[in-house]
Design a protein around this motif. Structure first.
Motif, short mmCIF file in Angstrom:
data_model
loop_
_atom_site.label_atom_id
_atom_site.label_comp_id
_atom_site.label_asym_id
_atom_site.label_seq_id
_atom_site.Cartn_x
_atom_site.Cartn_y
_atom_site.Cartn_z
N GLY A 81 0.81 -1.20 0.00
CA GLY A 81 0.00 0.00 0.00
C GLY A 81 0.85 1.26 0.00
N LYS A 82 0.21 2.37 -0.22
CA LYS A 82 0.91 3.66 -0.28
C LYS A 82 1.70 3.90 1.01
CE LYS A 82 0.18 8.57 -1.21
NZ LYS A 82 -0.82 9.64 -1.48
N ASP B 269 6.66 1.10 7.24
CA ASP B 269 6.36 2.45 6.77
C ASP B 269 7.63 3.03 6.15
OD1 ASP B 269 6.37 5.53 7.31
OD2 ASP B 269 4.26 4.95 7.39
N CYS C 182 -3.16 -0.37 12.70
CA CYS C 182 -3.00 -0.32 11.25
C CYS C 182 -3.86 -1.35 10.52
CB CYS C 182 -1.53 -0.54 10.88
SG CYS C 182 -0.40 0.64 11.62
N GLN C 183 -4.80 -1.93 11.21
CA GLN C 183 -5.64 -2.95 10.59
C GLN C 183 -6.68 -2.30 9.68
OE1 GLN C 183 -6.94 -5.17 14.02
NE2 GLN C 183 -5.01 -6.27 14.19
N ALA C 184 -7.25 -3.12 8.80
CA ALA C 184 -8.26 -2.68 7.83
C ALA C 184 -7.69 -1.70 6.81
CB ALA C 184 -9.46 -2.06 8.55
N HIS C 185 -6.35 -1.78 6.57
CA HIS C 185 -5.72 -0.94 5.56
C HIS C 185 -5.09 -1.76 4.44
CE1 HIS C 185 -6.33 2.75 7.83
NE2 HIS C 185 -5.80 2.18 8.90
N GLY C 186 -5.39 -3.05 4.38
CA GLY C 186 -4.86 -3.91 3.33
C GLY C 186 -3.46 -4.42 3.60
N ILE C 187 -2.91 -4.16 4.78
CA ILE C 187 -1.55 -4.58 5.08
C ILE C 187 -1.46 -6.10 5.18
CG2 ILE C 187 0.30 -4.48 6.80
CD1 ILE C 187 -0.75 -1.64 7.48
#
Length: 409
Positions: free
Chosen positions: A243-244, A298, A333-338
Motif C-alpha cells: 500500500g501507499k 512504513d 493499522c488494521q483494515a488498511h490492506g496490510i
C-alpha cells in the motif's frame, strides 16, 4: 580479474568502439556463436552505430521487461547505452531511463550516442552496480544485460536493485548462469572463454539471492548454451506490492523489538493464539524457518506495521514443502490492506521456495483472519473442537490450508 581491471578492460572497449571498431569482450568466435552483442535485438534501425558497435550483452532485456509509457527504468551496467536508448523509446517522453556504469569512458560514449539519437529522457550516472546512485524506491523497472555476472558481490547488486525499485516494480535482466553441477575447472574455462570475469551464479544460487533480497515471482529461463553448463538466461522477479507509503521486505534482526511488540499486541486481543506471552527473539527465530519471514514497514518512519513468518510442520523429508504460517498486523493499522499485501507476498515467496501447502489454525471468532485467508485461496479443512484451554475457556480451532497450483501438483 579484479574490479579495477574490469573497469579498465571495458573502458578500453569503449574507446575502441568510439574509434569505429566493433568490440567483443571475449574471443570473436565465442562472441558470435554465443549470440552476444547486438545479435538478440530486432529494433536497431534508429540507433546510432556507436551504440550497436559497443553492445556487449547476452540477450535483449528490453524485450522481456514489459516497459510501459511513463515508467522510470534503470539499466545496471549500461555500457554504450543500447538498452537505455531502446528503453527510452518504449517509455516515451513522459518516462525516464537511467544508466549506471563504473567506466567513465563508457559513460562518455553512451552520452554521445544519446545525443546522436536525440534522446532527451535519459541520464547516465557514474557509479557501481553494488552502490547505485539513486534514492530508495525511485524506479519502476530494473534491467541489465550480461553485467551482473561481472560483479564480485552479486548479493549487493540484487539488494540494490530491490532498494531502488518501487513496490510492485519489476526486475528483468539477461545474464550468464550455471545450470547443474559442473567440474570447477571446465566451468572456469567456459567462463573465461565468454568473458565472465567474476564468475557466474548457479541457477539455484541466483534464486536464493533474489529471495534473500526480497524478490518474489522469480523466473529463470535458460537461453543460449555456451558449453560445459554455462548458459545465457532471462531472469525476472518482482518486488512485492504494498500500500501507499509501505514496503514489504525480508525481516531483519533489527526488527526484533517491533515484531515482538506487534506479536504481543495480537496475543493481548485473545483471538490470535493460545499463547499469551510473546517469546524472546531467540525463541522466535528458533521456532521459524530462516527464510519466508517478511515485514511491512512504513517507508517514512521505517516503523514495522505487520509481519508474517513460517515454521516447518515436520522434519520428515516428505513434508519438506509443507509449512505453518503466522501473520500479525499492528492493531492501529488494521483494515488498511496490510495483511492482504503481506500474505500475498508470503504466498508468492513460498511458491518460489517449492512450498506446496501452507497451513494454519484460526479461532472461529477471528472472522477477519478467516476472511483474509479465504480471499487469498485458503480453504477450511475442518474444525478441531475444544482442542485447548485458553484463559479458562475450551476453544475450537478452524484448520485452514492453501495448496499451490504451481508446485507439488
Amino acid at each position: 580479474m579484479a574490479y579495477d581491471e574490469i573497469i579498465d578492460h571495458y573502458s578500453a572497449l569503449a574507446r575502441a568502439a568510439d574509434a569505429g571498431r566493433t568490440v567483443a569482450d571475449c574471443g570473436q568466435d565465442a562472441f558470435e556463436q554465443g549470440g552476444f552483442g547486438a545479435a538478440g535485438y530486432e529494433e536497431l534501425g534508429m540507433l546510432p552505430e556507436g551504440a550497436v558497435r559497443a553492445s556487449l550483452g547476452c540477450g535483449n532485456p528490453v524485450a522481456v521487461a514489459e516497459l510501459r509509457a511513463g515508467q522510470t527504468v534503470l539499466d545496471l551496467g549500461s555500457g554504450g547505452g543500447i538498452d537505455v536508448l531502446l528503453s527510452a523509446r518504449r517509455v516515451g517522453p513522459q518516462g525516464t531511463v537511467y544508466g549506471v556504469d563504473a567506466s567513465a569512458d563508457m559513460l562518455a560514449l553512451a552520452r554521445r550516442n544519446a545525443e546522436q539519437a536525440g534522446a532527451r529522457n535519459v541520464e547516465f550516472l557514474h557509479g557501481s552496480i553494488e552502490h547505485v546512485p539513486l534514492p530508495d524506491r525511485s524506479v519502476d523497472v530494473v534491467i541489465s544485460n550480461c553485467v551482473i555476472n561481472l560483479s564480485g558481490d552479486k548479493a549487493a547488486v540484487l539488494a540494490e536493485a530491490f532498494r531502488v525499485l518501487r513496490p510492485g516494480g519489476r526486475f528483468g535482466v539477461s545474464d550468464v548462469v550455471v545450470d547443474g553441477a559442473l567440474d570447477p575447472e571446465r566451468r572456469r574455462a567456459a567462463e573465461q572463454r565468454i568473458g565472465c570475469a567474476a564468475g557466474t551464479l548457479p541457477v539455484a544460487e541466483y534464486r536464493k539471492l533474489l529471495a534473500a533480497a526480497g524478490f518474489t515471482d522469480v523466473r529463470i529461463v535458460l537461453t543460449a548454451d555456451h558449453g560445459d553448463g554455462v548458459r545465457s538466461a532471462i531472469v525476472q522477479a518482482v518486488k512485492p506490492t504494498a500500500g501507499k507509503g509501505l514496503e514489504i521486505r525480508p525481516m531483519r534482526a533489527s526488527d526484533a523489538d517491533q515484531v515482538l511488540a506487534i506479536y504481543q499486541a495480537g496475543l493481548d486481543t485473545g483471538q490470535a493464539s493460545f499463547e499469551t506471552v510473546a517469546p524472546s527473539w531467540e525463541g522466535f527465530t528458533a521456532a521459524r524457518l530462516p527464510h519466508l519471514r517478511y515485514v511491512a514497514a512504513d517507508t517514512g518512519s521505517r516503523q514495522v506495521v505487520g509481519w508474517v513468518a513460517a515454521s516447518a510442520v515436520s522434519s520428515r523429508p516428505v513434508y519438506a514443502g509443507v509449512v505453518e504460517h503466522s501473520i500479525y498486523v499492528h492493531p492501529g493499522c488494521q483494515a488498511h490492506g496490510i495483511g492482504r499485501a503481506l500474505l500475498a507476498a508470503f504466498i508468492a515467496a513460498a511458491e518460489d521456495a517449492g512450498v506446496w501447502t501452507i497451513q494454519s489454525g484460526v479461532f472461529p471468532e477471528n472472522a477477519a483472519s478467516l476472511a483474509l485467508h479465504q480471499a487469498l485461496g485458503f480453504r477450511v479443512v475442518g474444525t478441531r473442537e475444544r482442542i485447548g484451554c485458553h484463559r479458562g475457556l475450551w476453544r475450537d480451532v478452524v484448520m485452514i490450508e492453501r495448496r499451490s497450483t504451481l508446485t507439488g501438483i
